[in-house]
Motif scaffolding. Structure first.
Motif, PDB file in Angstrom:
ATOM      1  N   HIS A 187     120.224  47.596  14.871  1.00 28.41           N
ATOM      2  CA  HIS A 187     121.684  47.634  14.735  1.00 28.41           C
ATOM      3  C   HIS A 187     122.347  46.760  15.793  1.00 28.41           C
ATOM      4  O   HIS A 187     121.973  46.806  16.967  1.00 28.41           O
ATOM      5  N   ASP A 188     123.295  45.970  15.369  1.00 29.80           N
ATOM      6  CA  ASP A 188     124.037  45.106  16.276  1.00 29.80           C
ATOM      7  C   ASP A 188     125.459  45.651  16.389  1.00 29.80           C
ATOM      8  O   ASP A 188     126.237  45.589  15.440  1.00 29.80           O
ATOM      9  N   ASP A 189     125.791  46.194  17.575  1.00 29.41           N
ATOM     10  CA  ASP A 189     127.118  46.803  17.765  1.00 29.41           C
ATOM     11  C   ASP A 189     128.249  45.795  17.595  1.00 29.41           C
ATOM     12  O   ASP A 189     129.381  46.171  17.277  1.00 29.41           O
ATOM     13  N   ASP A 190     127.946  44.508  17.810  1.00 26.05           N
ATOM     14  CA  ASP A 190     128.991  43.482  17.715  1.00 26.05           C
ATOM     15  C   ASP A 190     129.158  42.946  16.299  1.00 26.05           C
ATOM     16  O   ASP A 190     130.120  42.241  16.009  1.00 26.05           O
ATOM     17  N   ALA A 191     128.195  43.260  15.434  1.00 28.33           N
ATOM     18  CA  ALA A 191     128.276  42.728  14.068  1.00 28.33           C
ATOM     19  C   ALA A 191     129.293  43.517  13.253  1.00 28.33           C
ATOM     20  O   ALA A 191     129.517  44.713  13.487  1.00 28.33           O
ATOM     21  N   GLU A 192     129.891  42.837  12.306  1.00 28.45           N
ATOM     22  CA  GLU A 192     130.853  43.497  11.424  1.00 28.45           C
ATOM     23  C   GLU A 192     130.106  44.491  10.537  1.00 28.45           C
ATOM     24  O   GLU A 192     129.116  44.131   9.894  1.00 28.45           O
ATOM     25  N   PRO A 193     130.545  45.750  10.506  1.00 28.44           N
ATOM     26  CA  PRO A 193     129.822  46.716   9.666  1.00 28.44           C
ATOM     27  C   PRO A 193     129.945  46.357   8.186  1.00 28.44           C
ATOM     28  O   PRO A 193     130.906  45.706   7.769  1.00 28.44           O
ATOM     29  N   TRP A 194     128.950  46.775   7.402  1.00 28.03           N
ATOM     30  CA  TRP A 194     128.956  46.541   5.953  1.00 28.03           C
ATOM     31  C   TRP A 194     129.782  47.666   5.317  1.00 28.03           C
ATOM     32  O   TRP A 194     129.346  48.816   5.280  1.00 28.03           O
ATOM     33  N   VAL A 195     130.976  47.320   4.869  1.00 30.47           N
ATOM     34  CA  VAL A 195     131.859  48.276   4.210  1.00 30.47           C
ATOM     35  C   VAL A 195     132.010  47.841   2.762  1.00 30.47           C
ATOM     36  O   VAL A 195     132.377  46.697   2.488  1.00 30.47           O
ATOM     37  N   ASP A 196     131.702  48.728   1.829  1.00 34.68           N
ATOM     38  CA  ASP A 196     131.724  48.320   0.421  1.00 34.68           C
ATOM     39  C   ASP A 196     133.154  48.348  -0.123  1.00 34.68           C
ATOM     40  O   ASP A 196     134.105  48.707   0.578  1.00 34.68           O
ATOM     41  N   MET A 197     133.302  47.950  -1.412  1.00 35.18           N
ATOM     42  CA  MET A 197     134.643  47.828  -1.992  1.00 35.18           C
ATOM     43  C   MET A 197     135.351  49.173  -2.110  1.00 35.18           C
ATOM     44  O   MET A 197     136.558  49.226  -2.317  1.00 35.18           O
ATOM     45  N   MET A 198     134.590  50.262  -1.975  1.00 35.62           N
ATOM     46  CA  MET A 198     135.188  51.592  -1.979  1.00 35.62           C
ATOM     47  C   MET A 198     135.638  52.007  -0.568  1.00 35.62           C
ATOM     48  O   MET A 198     136.176  53.100  -0.391  1.00 35.62           O
ATOM     49  N   GLY A 199     135.346  51.159   0.420  1.00 35.63           N
ATOM     50  CA  GLY A 199     135.706  51.482   1.792  1.00 35.63           C
ATOM     51  C   GLY A 199     134.670  52.294   2.532  1.00 35.63           C
ATOM     52  O   GLY A 199     134.926  52.797   3.626  1.00 35.63           O
ATOM     53  N   ARG A 200     133.478  52.416   1.945  1.00 35.07           N
ATOM     54  CA  ARG A 200     132.435  53.206   2.591  1.00 35.07           C
ATOM     55  C   ARG A 200     131.563  52.311   3.472  1.00 35.07           C
ATOM     56  O   ARG A 200     131.169  51.221   3.048  1.00 35.07           O
ATOM     57  N   THR A 201     131.235  52.778   4.649  1.00 33.16           N
ATOM     58  CA  THR A 201     130.334  52.033   5.521  1.00 33.16           C
ATOM     59  C   THR A 201     128.900  52.283   5.086  1.00 33.16           C
ATOM     60  O   THR A 201     128.472  53.423   4.935  1.00 33.16           O
ATOM     61  N   ILE A 202     128.161  51.185   4.871  1.00 33.50           N
ATOM     62  CA  ILE A 202     126.777  51.288   4.420  1.00 33.50           C
ATOM     63  C   ILE A 202     125.867  51.348   5.650  1.00 33.50           C
ATOM     64  O   ILE A 202     125.974  50.496   6.535  1.00 33.50           O
ATOM     65  N   PRO A 203     124.993  52.321   5.740  1.00 33.95           N
ATOM     66  CA  PRO A 203     124.134  52.434   6.929  1.00 33.95           C
ATOM     67  C   PRO A 203     123.056  51.350   6.947  1.00 33.95           C
ATOM     68  O   PRO A 203     122.647  50.854   5.896  1.00 33.95           O
TER      69      PRO A 203
END
Lengths: 369, 90
Positions: A81-97
């Motif tokens: 996991h990269d704390d500085d990377a933009e999280p993957w948030v899907d079109m529903m607004g959910r953060t993908i682990p």
């Protein structure tokens, strides 16, 4: 290869049904454990089974003695996991682990590639092992593709890769399908990818994105082994056929009782013959009129026949998931397993079905061997 | 240093006897255990090192606070760590 039996991955264990014993079920392996995928490797003959232990995570086990015993192998892992990377948030607004949630499918590489294995995972990972599961590499070219961030979950919370097709003549030619993320193709052994699949429509999305190939909810993708450019897919919104290896798709209309479903099988030598298991879409997900039927086309989708002989109904509510409908290598035997633990086999092209069991755990995946 | 115990349910899947391990944090103590039993690690933490969603760890009866990095300190030389299933999920 002549079929000897059927490996059955279920919510509560891995079973084997022997053809020579009239499909009698043998003692299970992993009894009580959730088996999400199974593979009999054609080169090494090893059996691979993916487990989802819930509390204890996802595991992969391998047997090199015909299923007598299994031992744990390495498991695909997502990059740190990269704390500085933009999280993957899907079109529903959910953060993908960025951790493994499920091994959804396992496929062998080409016969010339030793014990290569491909794994499609949730969330949205494609992994490759070149040493029989002792180590795994994430296909970073796909994972790092910015278009991949458009993917979102369908029936599952997070997007996943459920279909991996290795070209039977060109080992470096790989096509995968994602729910929900369309079809992706690589012609250089996974070093680069293109999102393909013009012609599909997702009517359940806003009109300006409904035809975007990168958000399509393909439920299952398959191809004819003898004519690899001939493909069929079951989409959330219907049945589609492609005659150019997935670049363009034509929807098959007017399929009764329904064109909704999860599973598809195509004859390995005859691309005009394909089978589907219709369900009522989309919030119901049960057979029409409570009758389990199998649909077959013999003319490339112009017409379909529905077969129910040996299948239950009315008052039957079996749902057949995408990996629980298989045809053997010769195109002679079909097998179908349901979420209510029913298992059927047909040895005449799907016209008549023999019940193997009505009392198995929910069936997730079948594999002939 | 701490004494580490694992839930009986885990023993069905992977070797995890009671063990004494060194370290000043839960992560350090468990890291030493995982060196001896490499497959055990993936049953307790995910590939990012975070405690699995439906697992719980108690240190001398107190639930682990840092589920992401397991940085909770080990209070005493004879502390006891219990690695258990949470009563959720399944």
């Amino acid at each position: 290869m002549k079929t000897s039996g059927l490996r059955i991955a279920t919510r509560k264990g891995l079973f084997f049904s022997s053809k020579k014993n009239n499909w009698k079920l043998g003692e299970p392996s992993f009894l009580g454990d959730n088996c999400s995928a199974v593979l009999r490797h054609p080169v090494s003959n090893a059996i691979y089974v993916a487990l989802d232990h819930g509390h204890f995570g996802v595991k992969l086990h391998r047997s090199r003695n015909d299923g007598e015993s299994f031992s744990e192998t390495a498991t695909p892992a997502y990059p740190p996991h990269d704390d500085d990377a933009e999280p993957w948030v899907d079109m529903m607004g959910r953060t993908i682990p960025d951790s493994l949630q499920l091994i959804w499918c396992l496929e062998s590489g080409h016969a010339d590639q030793g014990e290569r294995i491909w794994a499609g995972t949730i969330p949205g990972g494609l992994f490759r092992s070149d040493d029989g599961g002792d180590s795994w590499q994430l296909i970073e070219s796909l994972w790092d593709d910015p278009q991949r961030r458009k993917w979102f979950g369908g029936g599952m919370d997070f997007p996943g890769i459920h279909s991996i097709l290795v070209h039977p003549e060109r080992p470096e030619d790989i096509t995968i399908a994602v729910s929900c993320g369309g079809i992706w193709h690589s012609d250089d052994d996974g070093n680069s990818w293109s999102n393909i699949g013009e012609g599909m429509e997702a009517p359940y999305t806003p009109p300006d994105v409904a035809n975007d190939p990168g958000i399509q909810d393909v439920h299952r993708l398959t191809r004819c082994r003898s004519y690899p450019d001939q493909m069929w897919l079951q989409h959330h919104a219907g049945i589609y056929r492609s005659e150019d290896a997935g670049s363009h798709w034509q929807q098959v209309e007017n399929v009764k009782p329904s064109s909704f479903g999860f599973a598809v099988a195509v004859h390995p030598q005859n691309p005009d013959t394909a089978w589907f298991v219709p369900e009522i879409k989309d919030e119901h997900r049960i057979p029409a009129d409570g009758r389990v039927v199998v649909n077959r086309t013999d003319d490339g989708g112009k017409s379909f026949s529905s077969f129910s002989n040996g299948l239950p109904g009315p008052m039957a509510y079996d749902l057949v998931f995408r990996h629980a409908f298989e045809i053997d290598q010769r195109g002679e035997i079909l097998a179908m397993g349901s979420t209510t633990g029913s298992l059927w086999v047909s040895e005449d092209g799907g016209e008549n079905w023999q019940t193997i069991s009505n009392h198995l755990p929910p069936i997730y995946a079948l594999r002939f061997e | 240093m701490a004494i580490v115990n694992f839930t009986q349910n885990l023993k069905r899947h992977v070797n995890c006897p009671e063990t004494v391990s060194e370290g000043t944090t839960v992560a350090e103590v468990l890291g030493k255990v995982f060196e001896q039993e490499p497959f055990l690690e993936g049953y307790i933490v995910d590939e990012q090192g975070a405690l699995r969603k439906h697992m719980v760890i108690f240190i001398d009866g107190i639930a682990l606070k840092d589920r992401a990095k397991l940085s909770d300190p080990i209070p005493r030389e004879d502390s006891e760590i219990f690695v258990m299933q949470a009563l959720s999920g399944g």
